[in-house]
Design an enzyme around this catalytic site. Structure first.
Site, PDB file in Angstrom:
ATOM      1  N   ARG A   1      21.366  61.534  45.360  1.00 37.05           N
ATOM      2  CA  ARG A   1      21.400  62.283  44.100  1.00 37.05           C
ATOM      3  C   ARG A   1      21.799  61.434  42.896  1.00 37.05           C
ATOM      4  O   ARG A   1      22.456  61.913  41.978  1.00 37.05           O
ATOM      5  CB  ARG A   1      22.333  63.504  44.202  1.00 37.05           C
ATOM      6  CG  ARG A   1      21.932  64.504  45.230  1.00 37.05           C
ATOM      7  CD  ARG A   1      20.609  65.184  44.945  1.00 37.05           C
ATOM      8  NE  ARG A   1      20.132  65.850  46.138  1.00 37.05           N
ATOM      9  CZ  ARG A   1      19.327  65.288  47.045  1.00 37.05           C
ATOM     10  NH1 ARG A   1      18.857  64.069  46.859  1.00 37.05           N
ATOM     11  NH2 ARG A   1      18.961  65.930  48.131  1.00 37.05           N
TER      12      ARG A   1
ATOM     13  N   SER B   1      23.210  73.080  44.182  1.00 38.76           N
ATOM     14  CA  SER B   1      24.314  72.778  45.100  1.00 38.76           C
ATOM     15  C   SER B   1      25.511  72.256  44.318  1.00 38.76           C
ATOM     16  O   SER B   1      25.366  71.387  43.453  1.00 38.76           O
ATOM     17  CB  SER B   1      23.896  71.713  46.111  1.00 38.76           C
ATOM     18  OG  SER B   1      22.827  72.169  46.891  1.00 38.76           O
TER      19      SER B   1
ATOM     20  N   GLU C   1      28.387  67.448  43.297  1.00 37.75           N
ATOM     21  CA  GLU C   1      27.005  67.016  42.982  1.00 37.75           C
ATOM     22  C   GLU C   1      26.728  67.214  41.488  1.00 37.75           C
ATOM     23  O   GLU C   1      25.951  66.489  40.884  1.00 37.75           O
ATOM     24  CB  GLU C   1      25.990  67.802  43.830  1.00 37.75           C
ATOM     25  CG  GLU C   1      24.567  67.368  43.532  1.00 37.75           C
ATOM     26  CD  GLU C   1      23.506  67.937  44.462  1.00 37.75           C
ATOM     27  OE1 GLU C   1      23.668  67.848  45.693  1.00 37.75           O
ATOM     28  OE2 GLU C   1      22.503  68.476  43.951  1.00 37.75           O
TER      29      GLU C   1
HETATM   30  N1  EPU Z   1      25.272  76.870  55.849  1.00 36.33           N
HETATM   31  C1  EPU Z   1      26.283  77.678  56.214  1.00 36.33           C
HETATM   32  N2  EPU Z   1      26.751  78.569  55.290  1.00 36.33           N
HETATM   33  C2  EPU Z   1      26.252  78.669  54.046  1.00 36.33           C
HETATM   34  C3  EPU Z   1      25.208  77.823  53.680  1.00 36.33           C
HETATM   35  C4  EPU Z   1      24.716  76.916  54.598  1.00 36.33           C
HETATM   36  O1  EPU Z   1      26.782  77.631  57.334  1.00 36.33           O
HETATM   37  O2  EPU Z   1      26.730  79.525  53.280  1.00 36.33           O
HETATM   38  C5  EPU Z   1      24.705  75.928  56.827  1.00 36.33           C
HETATM   39  C6  EPU Z   1      23.261  76.324  57.194  1.00 36.33           C
HETATM   40  O3  EPU Z   1      23.224  77.271  58.215  1.00 36.33           O
HETATM   41  C7  EPU Z   1      22.659  75.018  57.604  1.00 36.33           C
HETATM   42  C8  EPU Z   1      23.426  73.982  56.772  1.00 36.33           C
HETATM   43  O4  EPU Z   1      24.588  74.637  56.281  1.00 36.33           O
HETATM   44  O5  EPU Z   1      22.892  74.765  58.968  1.00 36.33           O
HETATM   45  C9  EPU Z   1      22.601  73.406  55.627  1.00 36.33           C
HETATM   46  O6  EPU Z   1      22.247  74.475  54.735  1.00 36.33           O
HETATM   47  P1  EPU Z   1      20.842  74.500  53.970  1.00 36.33           P
HETATM   48  O7  EPU Z   1      19.721  74.341  54.926  1.00 36.33           O
HETATM   49  O8  EPU Z   1      20.871  75.697  53.109  1.00 36.33           O
HETATM   50  O9  EPU Z   1      20.824  73.205  53.112  1.00 36.33           O
HETATM   51  P2  EPU Z   1      21.936  72.512  52.205  1.00 36.33           P
HETATM   52  O10 EPU Z   1      22.281  71.215  52.864  1.00 36.33           O
HETATM   53  O11 EPU Z   1      23.046  73.410  51.855  1.00 36.33           O
HETATM   54  C10 EPU Z   1      20.230  71.108  50.817  1.00 36.33           C
HETATM   55  C11 EPU Z   1      20.201  70.663  49.386  1.00 36.33           C
HETATM   56  C12 EPU Z   1      19.557  71.769  48.531  1.00 36.33           C
HETATM   57  C13 EPU Z   1      18.179  72.107  49.081  1.00 36.33           C
HETATM   58  C14 EPU Z   1      18.329  72.535  50.542  1.00 36.33           C
HETATM   59  C15 EPU Z   1      17.015  72.870  51.216  1.00 36.33           C
HETATM   60  C16 EPU Z   1      22.162  69.262  49.115  1.00 36.33           C
HETATM   61  C17 EPU Z   1      23.569  69.171  48.642  1.00 36.33           C
HETATM   62  N3  EPU Z   1      21.558  70.438  48.930  1.00 36.33           N
HETATM   63  O12 EPU Z   1      21.110  72.221  50.881  1.00 36.33           O
HETATM   64  O13 EPU Z   1      19.378  71.231  47.241  1.00 36.33           O
HETATM   65  O14 EPU Z   1      17.565  73.128  48.344  1.00 36.33           O
HETATM   66  O15 EPU Z   1      18.935  71.456  51.285  1.00 36.33           O
HETATM   67  O16 EPU Z   1      16.235  71.734  51.347  1.00 36.33           O
HETATM   68  O17 EPU Z   1      21.624  68.286  49.620  1.00 36.33           O
HETATM   69  C18 EPU Z   1      20.461  71.050  45.134  1.00 36.33           C
HETATM   70  O18 EPU Z   1      20.631  69.866  45.425  1.00 36.33           O
HETATM   71  O19 EPU Z   1      20.833  71.536  44.035  1.00 36.33           O
HETATM   72  C19 EPU Z   1      19.842  71.901  46.120  1.00 36.33           C
HETATM   73  C20 EPU Z   1      19.742  73.209  45.955  1.00 36.33           C
END
Ligand code: EPU
Length: 307
Positions: free
Chosen positions: A182, A230, A300
């Site tokens: 990022r 995020s 972030e």
């Molecule tokens: N999870 C939880 N509880 C929650 C949310 C998530 O347990 O309330 C768990 C999910 O079950 C999953 C894991 O955390 O096993 C990852 O969650 P998710 O797939 O939603 O992805 P993320 O890592 O939280 C990342 C990016 C997002 C992007 C999504 C989808 C980062 C910090 N964030 O989110 O990017 O949309 O993947 O590809 O890398 C952003 O950067 O602003 C952003 C929205």
């Protein structure tokens, strides 16, 4: 980009700096409506340059007068309640987009990522599907190496159209840049456009991937409430959302700032949140996760403005 030191600038001084600007000039402009989380104070002045020559004019003149200049993306940034002194610049009129060579798209910094995706789709070009549902711009996307688990700007960026802090325009090849999680390491200055290298694909393939990613985001993220994406970076091998949920913080609220019930790594604005409320909530979440799991989450978001 921020240049110069922090102090108060009178309207006549700023007026002189902005004398030859062709674009829009908004005095004492509330910045909250210009951000996706809708919090933050006012800018002494918000400038929306008409074109790249206008950007160069502002950069040179601000530098000569030692007035600070900051470019506002708006989707990954929190502006403090006391606002921003000096000049804030928004690039929303830089919206040209064209296929410059086969599969090489040039887009100006103010082009929104959904429009870039639409443009690529129309020409059967694949490579931007990871950006489905990201509301930001090409400029912001380059600066922060925007991305998801599925891909990031680094994967498609060919070169950057850049204005240095001295007001010189230059093309910076992506091969000379380093990309972090990022964050793109760029020279000091302003991204005014980018060359994006895509590849040919069937429309069906592009469309089904885009739909799939968009659906995933709609199901898992609070996209209908004001948010800034995020909040924290994912720590290596884990996810911030999982940790925050496991700490029991979903739904935690300070004023109108709330840890989303839908996705714990999002803070949503329930209506009248202030930056102070949002940042207090951020600190609380970070402290509680650190206390419970020994993991120090890294923000972030970028936080800007007067303390
Ligand atoms: N999870 C939880 N509880 C929650 C949310 C998530 O347990 O309330 C768990 C999910 O079950 C999953 C894991 O955390 O096993 C990852 O969650 P998710 O797939 O939603 O992805 P993320 O890592 O939280 C990342 C990016 C997002 C992007 C999504 C989808 C980062 C910090 N964030 O989110 O990017 O949309 O993947 O590809 O890398 C952003 O950067 O602003 C952003 C929205």
């Amino acid at each position: 980009m921020v240049t110069g030191q922090r102090r108060t600038f009178s309207v006549p001084v700023l007026r002189r700096v902005l004398l030859h600007v062709k674009g829009e000039i908004l005095w004492h402009e509330p910045l909250a409506p210009h951000t996706s989380l809708q919090v933050g104070g006012i800018a002494d002045v918000l400038v929306i340059p008409a074109d790249v020559e206008d950007v160069i004019r502002v950069v040179r003149s601000a530098r000569m007068s030692h007035v600070p200049l900051m470019v506002l993306g708006g989707t990954n940034v929190i502006i403090r309640d006391k606002g921003i002194r000096g000049i804030v610049m928004q690039l929303k009129y830089l919206t040209n987009i064209q296929e410059e060579a086969s599969q090489l798209v040039y887009a100006q910094a103010g082009v929104r990522l959904p429009r870039l995706m639409q443009f690529a789709f129309g020409r059967k070009l694949s490579g931007m599907e990871w950006a489905a549902g990201i509301p930001g711009t090409v400029g912001g996307g380059v600066v922060m190496n925007a991305g998801t688990r599925l891909g990031e700007m680094q994967d498609v960026l060919h070169a950057v159209d850049f204005v240095t802090i001295h007001g010189k325009r230059k093309r910076v090849d992506a091969s000379t840049l380093s990309f972090l999680y990022r964050k793109t390491r760029l020279p000091q200055g302003i991204v005014v456009g980018a060359w994006i290298q895509l590849r040919s694909a069937a429309k069906d393939t592009i469309q089904s991937a885009t739909k799939h990613y968009l659906q995933y985001r709609k199901t898992t993220q609070p996209l209908t409430l004001p948010n800034a994406g995020s909040v924290f970076k994912n720590p290596t091998g884990d996810s911030a959302g999982r940790l925050i949920e496991a700490a029991g913080l979903k739904g935690m609220r300070i004023g109108d700032a709330e840890v989303s019930m839908k996705h714990a790594n999002f803070i949503v604005n329930r209506g009248g949140a202030t930056a102070e409320q949002v940042l207090t909530l951020v600190r609380t979440v970070r402290d509680q996760v650190a206390r419970k799991f020994g993991v120090r989450l890294q923000l972030e978001w970028k936080v800007v403005g007067e303390k």
